[in-house]
Design a protein around this motif. Sequence first.
Motif, PDB file in Angstrom:
ATOM      1  N   UNK A  68       0.796  -1.293   0.068  1.00  0.00           N
ATOM      2  CA  UNK A  68      -0.039   0.017  -0.087  1.00  0.00           C
ATOM      3  C   UNK A  68       0.746   1.336  -0.121  1.00  0.00           C
ATOM      4  N   UNK A  69       1.992   1.146   0.998  1.00  0.00           N
ATOM      5  CA  UNK A  69       2.514   2.557   1.104  1.00  0.00           C
ATOM      6  C   UNK A  69       3.524   2.771  -0.289  1.00  0.00           C
ATOM      7  N   UNK A  70       4.070   1.738  -0.974  1.00  0.00           N
ATOM      8  CA  UNK A  70       4.848   1.888  -2.277  1.00  0.00           C
ATOM      9  C   UNK A  70       3.820   2.168  -3.460  1.00  0.00           C
ATOM     10  N   UNK A  71       2.468   1.568  -3.265  1.00  0.00           N
ATOM     11  CA  UNK A  71       1.922   2.084  -4.299  1.00  0.00           C
ATOM     12  C   UNK A  71       1.156   3.534  -4.456  1.00  0.00           C
ATOM     13  N   UNK A  93      -7.772   4.640  -4.288  1.00  0.00           N
ATOM     14  CA  UNK A  93      -9.108   4.106  -4.403  1.00  0.00           C
ATOM     15  C   UNK A  93      -9.231   2.495  -4.693  1.00  0.00           C
ATOM     16  N   UNK A  94      -8.584   2.401  -5.638  1.00  0.00           N
ATOM     17  CA  UNK A  94      -8.539   0.843  -6.139  1.00  0.00           C
ATOM     18  C   UNK A  94      -8.340  -0.226  -4.954  1.00  0.00           C
ATOM     19  N   UNK A  95      -7.275   0.361  -4.290  1.00  0.00           N
ATOM     20  CA  UNK A  95      -6.712  -0.462  -3.429  1.00  0.00           C
ATOM     21  C   UNK A  95      -7.765  -0.514  -2.166  1.00  0.00           C
ATOM     22  N   UNK A  96      -8.438   0.456  -1.822  1.00  0.00           N
ATOM     23  CA  UNK A  96      -9.492   0.477  -0.570  1.00  0.00           C
ATOM     24  C   UNK A  96     -10.634  -0.332  -1.174  1.00  0.00           C
ATOM     25  N   UNK A  97     -11.021  -0.330  -2.388  1.00  0.00           N
ATOM     26  CA  UNK A  97     -12.343  -1.148  -2.793  1.00  0.00           C
ATOM     27  C   UNK A  97     -11.666  -2.885  -2.930  1.00  0.00           C
ATOM     28  N   UNK A  98     -10.578  -2.989  -3.516  1.00  0.00           N
ATOM     29  CA  UNK A  98     -10.535  -4.558  -3.826  1.00  0.00           C
ATOM     30  C   UNK A  98     -10.040  -5.221  -2.632  1.00  0.00           C
ATOM     31  N   UNK A 143      -9.315 -10.571  -8.506  1.00  0.00           N
ATOM     32  CA  UNK A 143      -8.072 -10.096  -9.222  1.00  0.00           C
ATOM     33  C   UNK A 143      -8.048  -9.572 -10.453  1.00  0.00           C
ATOM     34  N   UNK A 144      -8.792 -10.263 -11.359  1.00  0.00           N
ATOM     35  CA  UNK A 144      -8.916  -9.908 -12.737  1.00  0.00           C
ATOM     36  C   UNK A 144      -9.808  -8.457 -13.079  1.00  0.00           C
ATOM     37  N   UNK A 145     -10.910  -8.129 -12.312  1.00  0.00           N
ATOM     38  CA  UNK A 145     -11.404  -6.913 -12.186  1.00  0.00           C
ATOM     39  C   UNK A 145     -10.553  -5.886 -11.863  1.00  0.00           C
ATOM     40  N   UNK A 146      -9.832  -6.197 -10.765  1.00  0.00           N
ATOM     41  CA  UNK A 146      -8.649  -5.070 -10.185  1.00  0.00           C
ATOM     42  C   UNK A 146      -7.792  -4.726 -11.171  1.00  0.00           C
ATOM     43  N   UNK A 147      -7.249  -5.910 -12.079  1.00  0.00           N
ATOM     44  CA  UNK A 147      -6.301  -5.628 -12.967  1.00  0.00           C
ATOM     45  C   UNK A 147      -6.699  -4.771 -14.309  1.00  0.00           C
ATOM     46  N   UNK A 148      -7.953  -5.243 -14.633  1.00  0.00           N
ATOM     47  CA  UNK A 148      -8.689  -4.235 -15.513  1.00  0.00           C
ATOM     48  C   UNK A 148      -9.097  -2.849 -15.198  1.00  0.00           C
ATOM     49  N   UNK A 149      -9.310  -2.643 -13.934  1.00  0.00           N
ATOM     50  CA  UNK A 149      -9.664  -1.450 -13.539  1.00  0.00           C
ATOM     51  C   UNK A 149      -8.376  -0.439 -13.192  1.00  0.00           C
ATOM     52  N   UNK A 205       4.122  -0.171 -12.261  1.00  0.00           N
ATOM     53  CA  UNK A 205       4.579  -0.421 -10.950  1.00  0.00           C
ATOM     54  C   UNK A 205       3.291  -0.399  -9.890  1.00  0.00           C
ATOM     55  N   UNK A 206       2.326   0.361 -10.016  1.00  0.00           N
ATOM     56  CA  UNK A 206       1.212   0.170  -9.496  1.00  0.00           C
ATOM     57  C   UNK A 206       0.555  -1.125  -9.461  1.00  0.00           C
ATOM     58  N   UNK A 207       0.313  -1.570 -11.007  1.00  0.00           N
ATOM     59  CA  UNK A 207      -0.234  -2.701 -11.053  1.00  0.00           C
ATOM     60  C   UNK A 207       0.329  -3.826 -10.267  1.00  0.00           C
ATOM     61  N   UNK A 208       1.496  -3.816 -10.550  1.00  0.00           N
ATOM     62  CA  UNK A 208       2.370  -5.137  -9.746  1.00  0.00           C
ATOM     63  C   UNK A 208       2.127  -4.928  -8.205  1.00  0.00           C
ATOM     64  N   UNK A 209       2.111  -3.776  -7.681  1.00  0.00           N
ATOM     65  CA  UNK A 209       2.006  -3.630  -6.339  1.00  0.00           C
ATOM     66  C   UNK A 209       0.552  -4.057  -5.740  1.00  0.00           C
ATOM     67  N   UNK A 210      -0.508  -3.488  -6.548  1.00  0.00           N
ATOM     68  CA  UNK A 210      -1.742  -4.072  -6.481  1.00  0.00           C
ATOM     69  C   UNK A 210      -2.091  -5.495  -6.438  1.00  0.00           C
ATOM     70  N   UNK A 211      -1.285  -6.142  -7.356  1.00  0.00           N
ATOM     71  CA  UNK A 211      -1.364  -7.433  -7.418  1.00  0.00           C
ATOM     72  C   UNK A 211      -0.775  -8.295  -6.328  1.00  0.00           C
ATOM     73  N   UNK A 212       0.435  -7.642  -5.833  1.00  0.00           N
ATOM     74  CA  UNK A 212       1.177  -8.007  -4.569  1.00  0.00           C
ATOM     75  C   UNK A 212       0.336  -8.286  -3.336  1.00  0.00           C
ATOM     76  N   UNK A 213      -0.316  -6.872  -3.403  1.00  0.00           N
ATOM     77  CA  UNK A 213      -1.385  -7.076  -2.227  1.00  0.00           C
ATOM     78  C   UNK A 213      -2.293  -7.927  -2.263  1.00  0.00           C
ATOM     79  N   UNK A 214      -2.972  -8.096  -3.313  1.00  0.00           N
ATOM     80  CA  UNK A 214      -3.926  -8.942  -3.493  1.00  0.00           C
ATOM     81  C   UNK A 214      -3.417 -10.556  -3.222  1.00  0.00           C
TER      82      UNK A 214
END
Length: 580
Positions: free
Chosen positions: A147-150, A159-164, A249-255, A276-285
Amino acid sequence: MLLRLIRDYSKPYVPAILAVVVLQLASTIATLYLPSLNARIIDEGVARGDTGYIWRTGLLMLAVCLAQVATAIAAVYFGAKASMAVGRDLRRAVFHKVSGYSAREMGRFGAPSLITRGTNDVQQVQMLVLLGLNFMVATPIMCIGGIIMALREDVGLSWLVWVAVPLLGAVVGFLVWRLMPLFRSMQTKIDRINGVLREQITGIRVVRAFVREPHETRRFAAANQELTDVSLAIGSLFVLMFPAIGMILHISTASVLWFGGLRVDAGDMQVGALTAFLQYLLQILMAVMMGTFMAMMIPRASVCADRIGEVLDVEPSILEPKVTAVPVVPAASAGVVEFRHVTFAYPGAEAPVLNNISFTAKPGQTTAIIGSTGAGKSTLVSLLPRLFDAGSGQVLLDGVPVTGLSRRDITERVAMVPQRPYLFSGTIAHNLRFGNPEASEDELWQALAVAQGEDFVRARKDGLQSRIAQGGTNVSGGQRQRLCIARALVARPKVYVFDDSFSALDVATDARLRAALKEQTGDAAVIIVAQRVSTITDADQILVMEHGEIVARGTHEELLETSPTYREIVQSQISAEEVA
């Protein structure tokens, strides 16, 4: 209970656990650093055509990657070492606790359930510790760090992080809530199927003798189907879980690609930062998904921990005496057994099994106990080796109450051949040395000769090294009894207790064995529980039991004259004139 078990049994391995935490922290930091380096290569190297920067940053990425791999391997090593040790210690604790159980506690849990608790249940807790050290340490670090790195890369997409993440957590929480009662039911079903299977294997001869295979097949099929139904219910939840996680995961990636692409097009974000943001979101998920695997393990491990805790928390009804500065041991190991006004009742029974029993068995004498089925004979002799404790009165061994003697002190003086002879898997020699590991081969053969078992052992190809199946199922009932009698003789105790131990022997073998026993046990006290009068006619004293009480005592000749109960027993087997 789960937390208590993990806390108590992981204390000796705190250094290894701390090593896991440090190594997982280093590995996770390295993992989180890689997308940032990749973003720099794209934005500052590829976009500007700076080949030197690409090489320098690429080599740094390689070094970070190697460090991440090395620390991850080391973390898994220390995690596996600690978790396997916790499992080993738990199994050992369950084993030692169960080995101290009396027949009362064994009857409460049942052998199949205790086996399941000491193996399958411990395995579930062990796996939770293993996955916890490998995943649960990295999961919170990965989530918080991701989250910090994203946010460092772009706040506008946060906001995508706080939803997913909450959505994924809600799905997992709902499924775990549904899994908990199913896992509890599953362990109960495993207990039941183990009990049915163990009973059928042990009693296969009886099943075949009464042609009950179809009935037993149906009984096993019912238990098997119940376990299958619960497993299918659990499986159906797992079937829902993985598609739900994959969909998020797929909806988050598409978003991220959609909204991030709009920000890149508007000039608010660079391509490298979007990657990088996409990778961080996937790492979080993915970290949340790793937590999901843990969450799936927790309900079942929690149920198993409760079952293990039940075993460990039960206080045996028969306790070892407290250790004192001066050990309580008989002044002289003569072998005098005395029962003083002993009364005993099983838990929940309406009436006592034994009532006001008093007698003395002296060295060099044979005390026989006879009576109808259910008179309390086997219960009576079980009080001496402390398989049970008397409700009132005292059982003394050489003048000392057995409740004040340690189990070792009792077994050094008392050897019991139970009503149901049992042999352990191994060799004949291994079984005979059970009470005296230092016995020589000559002593083993001598004991076999007295027990009338020498001939059939010598007839075997490997002699004393012949293999015995678990329970002695590969020898006959008579051979099993003779081997158990020989095992007691090898121990050379001061008191021999034979609980209807000659029932499987023919009359001739019985007579030879009793004659040999008389010479071998001349200086010991011998207590014999018998059904056949012919086995005890030479006894120094015979106790006649009825309804838990001694109704007559004396020699064979005296009882024939004074005891109607004894005469009735004699006449039911052979005529009194023949015995006289």
